[in-house]
Design a protein around this motif. Sequence first.
Motif, short mmCIF file in Angstrom:
data_model
loop_
_atom_site.label_atom_id
_atom_site.label_comp_id
_atom_site.label_asym_id
_atom_site.label_seq_id
_atom_site.Cartn_x
_atom_site.Cartn_y
_atom_site.Cartn_z
N SER A 144 0.82 -1.22 0.00
CA SER A 144 0.00 0.00 0.00
C SER A 144 0.85 1.27 0.00
CB SER A 144 -0.98 0.00 1.18
OG SER A 144 -0.28 0.06 2.39
N SER A 145 2.09 1.18 0.47
CA SER A 145 2.96 2.36 0.48
C SER A 145 3.65 2.58 -0.86
CB SER A 145 4.00 2.26 1.60
OG SER A 145 4.96 1.28 1.29
N TYR A 146 3.63 1.58 -1.73
CA TYR A 146 4.28 1.70 -3.04
C TYR A 146 3.30 2.30 -4.03
CZ TYR A 146 7.03 0.63 -7.14
OH TYR A 146 7.75 0.75 -8.30
N LYS A 147 3.78 3.25 -4.82
CA LYS A 147 2.88 4.01 -5.70
C LYS A 147 2.45 3.25 -6.96
CE LYS A 147 6.93 6.33 -7.55
NZ LYS A 147 7.94 5.91 -6.62
N GLY A 148 3.16 2.23 -7.37
CA GLY A 148 2.85 1.50 -8.60
C GLY A 148 2.36 0.09 -8.32
N ASN A 149 2.38 -0.72 -9.38
CA ASN A 149 2.04 -2.14 -9.22
C ASN A 149 3.20 -2.83 -8.51
OD1 ASN A 149 -0.29 -1.78 -10.75
ND2 ASN A 149 0.83 -2.10 -12.66
N PHE A 150 2.87 -3.68 -7.56
CA PHE A 150 3.93 -4.42 -6.89
C PHE A 150 4.03 -5.80 -7.55
CE2 PHE A 150 6.66 -5.97 -3.62
CZ PHE A 150 7.26 -4.82 -3.12
#
Length: 192
Positions: free
Chosen positions: A56-62
């Motif tokens: 959730s803290s990453y701005k893109g697709n994980f």
Amino acid sequence: MKFIKIINSFRDEYKSEFCGRQDSALLYGKYEVQPPLAKHIVYLPMPEEVMQNMISSYKGNFPNELLTLYRTMNGADLYWMVHSIGKNKIRIPRSCLSIYGVPLTYDRKHIEPYNICIEDLNRPEETPNNWLKFGSYYRPEDLTNRLDLYVDTCKNTVYSVENENMNCIVVDSWDSIDHCLCGINELLKGKN
């Protein structure tokens, strides 16, 4: 993932040299000079709650492939070597392959993986926004030039980029995280 099978094979390969569990890691292969603690340090699986917070803290697709890896380990530091630098030949330990994770404690009394969230911030300006830095490695013939590993979160292609270069110059590429880590493992296992 084939790389997970390689990590799991350490249990048999280092059965007589299993250094045990130290807080949040499994230590494989005794090392006579400390540090490093072992030839391979594999951090215990990332807790699901931590994984969800990281996603959730990453701005893109994980990348799903990276999540699969984190369900097996919360990062790793593999193929430790002692490297001599400078005129005085100061000996420093160095992990030749690091897979970043999320530290679970911050008291520095525990061995923890490099923090993927922090490491991803340290990148050349030209690095595409959809690339996620998830690890690093050293080639056996050059223990002074670190190569950072990035996964393109749209294509799942993996790239290595020189750490010291301010430009984003790709050195190697692979079609997946698994192919990348298996290839680097193959490169390092015969040299360590």
